[in-house]
Design an enzyme around this catalytic site. Structure first.
Site, PDB file in Angstrom:
ATOM      1  N   LYS A   1      39.239  -2.785  -3.323  1.00 18.91           N
ATOM      2  CA  LYS A   1      39.930  -3.810  -2.529  1.00 18.91           C
ATOM      3  C   LYS A   1      41.282  -4.214  -3.125  1.00 18.91           C
ATOM      4  CE  LYS A   1      35.795  -6.037  -0.626  1.00 18.91           C
ATOM      5  NZ  LYS A   1      35.067  -7.310  -0.510  1.00 18.91           N
TER       6      LYS A   1
ATOM      7  N   ASP B   1      37.369 -11.301   4.770  1.00 20.03           N
ATOM      8  CA  ASP B   1      36.288 -12.013   4.063  1.00 20.03           C
ATOM      9  C   ASP B   1      36.442 -13.528   4.187  1.00 20.03           C
ATOM     10  OD1 ASP B   1      34.817  -9.837   3.191  1.00 20.03           O
ATOM     11  OD2 ASP B   1      35.881  -9.661   1.289  1.00 20.03           O
TER      12      ASP B   1
HETATM   13  P1  NAP Z   1      34.022  -7.550  -7.247  1.00 15.92           P
HETATM   14  O1  NAP Z   1      35.437  -7.606  -6.810  1.00 15.92           O
HETATM   15  O2  NAP Z   1      33.508  -6.355  -7.971  1.00 15.92           O
HETATM   16  O3  NAP Z   1      33.765  -8.869  -8.134  1.00 15.92           O
HETATM   17  C1  NAP Z   1      32.505  -9.161  -8.691  1.00 15.92           C
HETATM   18  C2  NAP Z   1      32.599 -10.404  -9.556  1.00 15.92           C
HETATM   19  O4  NAP Z   1      31.282 -10.651 -10.064  1.00 15.92           O
HETATM   20  C3  NAP Z   1      33.521 -10.272 -10.758  1.00 15.92           C
HETATM   21  O5  NAP Z   1      34.039 -11.527 -11.085  1.00 15.92           O
HETATM   22  C4  NAP Z   1      32.540  -9.783 -11.844  1.00 15.92           C
HETATM   23  O6  NAP Z   1      32.937 -10.121 -13.147  1.00 15.92           O
HETATM   24  C5  NAP Z   1      31.325 -10.619 -11.510  1.00 15.92           C
HETATM   25  N1  NAP Z   1      30.117 -10.009 -12.050  1.00 15.92           N
HETATM   26  C6  NAP Z   1      29.607  -8.794 -11.747  1.00 15.92           C
HETATM   27  N2  NAP Z   1      28.459  -8.599 -12.439  1.00 15.92           N
HETATM   28  C7  NAP Z   1      28.280  -9.707 -13.207  1.00 15.92           C
HETATM   29  C8  NAP Z   1      27.285 -10.108 -14.144  1.00 15.92           C
HETATM   30  N3  NAP Z   1      26.230  -9.335 -14.444  1.00 15.92           N
HETATM   31  N4  NAP Z   1      27.429 -11.308 -14.743  1.00 15.92           N
HETATM   32  C9  NAP Z   1      28.470 -12.111 -14.457  1.00 15.92           C
HETATM   33  N5  NAP Z   1      29.456 -11.787 -13.573  1.00 15.92           N
HETATM   34  C10 NAP Z   1      29.341 -10.603 -12.961  1.00 15.92           C
HETATM   35  O7  NAP Z   1      33.040  -7.725  -5.992  1.00 15.92           O
HETATM   36  P2  NAP Z   1      33.264  -8.655  -4.708  1.00 15.92           P
HETATM   37  O8  NAP Z   1      33.837  -7.850  -3.609  1.00 15.92           O
HETATM   38  O9  NAP Z   1      33.967  -9.872  -5.165  1.00 15.92           O
HETATM   39  O10 NAP Z   1      31.749  -8.961  -4.281  1.00 15.92           O
HETATM   40  C11 NAP Z   1      30.979  -9.914  -4.997  1.00 15.92           C
HETATM   41  C12 NAP Z   1      29.653 -10.151  -4.267  1.00 15.92           C
HETATM   42  O11 NAP Z   1      29.892 -10.692  -2.973  1.00 15.92           O
HETATM   43  C13 NAP Z   1      28.834  -8.878  -4.051  1.00 15.92           C
HETATM   44  O12 NAP Z   1      27.490  -9.202  -4.224  1.00 15.92           O
HETATM   45  C14 NAP Z   1      29.106  -8.522  -2.611  1.00 15.92           C
HETATM   46  O13 NAP Z   1      28.025  -7.826  -2.026  1.00 15.92           O
HETATM   47  C15 NAP Z   1      29.238  -9.909  -1.992  1.00 15.92           C
HETATM   48  N6  NAP Z   1      30.062  -9.905  -0.768  1.00 15.92           N
HETATM   49  C16 NAP Z   1      29.461 -10.273   0.403  1.00 15.92           C
HETATM   50  C17 NAP Z   1      30.193 -10.294   1.566  1.00 15.92           C
HETATM   51  C18 NAP Z   1      29.522 -10.691   2.861  1.00 15.92           C
HETATM   52  O14 NAP Z   1      30.098 -10.447   3.934  1.00 15.92           O
HETATM   53  N7  NAP Z   1      28.380 -11.317   2.820  1.00 15.92           N
HETATM   54  C19 NAP Z   1      31.561  -9.951   1.559  1.00 15.92           C
HETATM   55  C20 NAP Z   1      32.149  -9.595   0.339  1.00 15.92           C
HETATM   56  C21 NAP Z   1      31.375  -9.570  -0.823  1.00 15.92           C
HETATM   57  P3  NAP Z   1      33.610  -9.039 -14.141  1.00 15.92           P
HETATM   58  O15 NAP Z   1      35.057  -9.003 -13.742  1.00 15.92           O
HETATM   59  O16 NAP Z   1      33.373  -9.602 -15.467  1.00 15.92           O
HETATM   60  O17 NAP Z   1      32.906  -7.734 -13.884  1.00 15.92           O
END
Ligand code: NAP
Length: 286
Positions: free
Chosen positions: A65, A101
């Site tokens: 993204k 989003d």
């Molecule tokens: P992303 O850009 O990869 O960001 C993930 C975030 O979570 C980062 O800040 C990462 O920290 C943190 N993280 C990952 N694993 C972790 C752990 N074990 N402990 C602590 N922090 C952790 O992903 P994203 O697009 O933001 O998505 C995040 C979540 O939202 C996902 O579960 C995704 O499925 C969900 N989501 C849902 C929708 C919906 O329509 N419902 C839309 C978008 C996203 P680091 O930088 O330290 O890795």
């Protein structure tokens, strides 16, 4: 036929092709939506190939993204402030980058009648979804956001970026430590999990917030939709909080994508259609 697709690294569990293709059939739209798992070194080639093949649009998901930002010719205001693109639109030969989003998140909140105006929020995560959540909340009058991030430098850059746009509202970075998080929990109205903690390999895990600090004054929104009820949502519900999973956001952001691509309003038709489809297929259990 109009062509669409989703680009990401691991797409085995993506619901987007199913939702989009079934809606195209239901609404008699001559279109198809494919799945394109891509290694990072091929990303640019795949985007160019889609353009060559006259794709109308595509979704972009984890982990690209932010990587795709330099590839677009024009960024929407939301995508630019959020710093992430989840929707491509090839328009008049140019590649537009959008972010649906934030609209998805806000529409989900609106449906349950939660208004962010003058509220305080605690957000777990500093990735693309967390930034979309912060943008949605700040642009709708949220007073203060606490961002709890495992990666503090990412959290800091997220807070600093938004400070450039929203001067009267406050963003505070918290360490990834339950004592610090517990200290602010009572002062917030909304708690959002924007990390994958609770899904996949992290199923059963919880963000670092002591459960005794969650109460009926809180609205807890977990962006995860698989599982439908994460351990975090179960805990929050037990403590009397109102809760919401990621399904409504998923459906509203998908409807917003279609609106960008087709230039017409589809939300009122698509969201109820998807809800009944997911229930019929027993993907959504209510
Ligand atoms: P992303 O850009 O990869 O960001 C993930 C975030 O979570 C980062 O800040 C990462 O920290 C943190 N993280 C990952 N694993 C972790 C752990 N074990 N402990 C602590 N922090 C952790 O992903 P994203 O697009 O933001 O998505 C995040 C979540 O939202 C996902 O579960 C995704 O499925 C969900 N989501 C849902 C929708 C919906 O329509 N419902 C839309 C978008 C996203 P680091 O930088 O330290 O890795």
């Amino acid at each position: 036929m109009k062509l669409f697709g989703i680009i990401g690294y691991q797409l085995d569990h993506s619901l987007s092709p199913f939702l989009m293709n079934r809606f195209f059939r239901y609404a008699h739209i001559d279109a198809a939506y494919g799945c394109f798992p891509v290694e990072s070194h091929r990303l640019q080639d795949v985007v160019a190939a889609m353009h060559e093949l006259r794709f109308v649009g595509a979704n972009v998901t984890i982990p690209y993204k932010e990587t795709v930002l330099p590839m677009v010719d024009l960024l929407s205001d939301e995508a630019s402030k959020i710093g992430a693109v989840n929707t491509f639109f090839w328009k008049d030969g140019s590649l537009e980058g959008h972010n649906s989003d934030a609209v998805g998140f806000l529409s989900a909140l609106k449906e349950v009648k939660f208004s962010p105006g003058n509220k305080k929020a605690l957000v777990f995560g500093a990735g693309g979804a967390a930034r979309a959540v912060a943008y949605a909340l700040l642009s709708n009058g949220c007073e203060e956001i606490f961002v709890a991030a495992r990666n503090q430098s990412k959290g800091l850059s997220m807070c600093e970026a938004f400070k450039n746009f929203y001067h009267g509202q406050v963003l505070n970075l918290l360490p990834w430590a339950s004592e610090e998080i517990a200290r602010v929990t009572d002062s917030v109205d909304l708690i959002v999990n924007a990390t994958p903690i609770g899904m996949g390999a992290l199923k059963g895990k919880l963000p670092p917030i002591p459960s005794e600090f969650i109460s009926s004054k809180h609205f807890v929104f977990d962006l995860i939709y698989d599982p439908q009820e994460t351990s975090f949502l179960m805990t929050a519900k037990r403590k009397g909080a109102k809760t919401l999973n990621g399904f409504p956001m998923l459906l509203y952001q998908a409807a917003q994508n279609l609106e960008i691509w087709l230039g017409e309003s589809v939300q009122a038709e698509a969201v109820p259609y998807w809800r009944s489809l997911l229930k019929k297929e027993r993907i959504l259990i209510e």
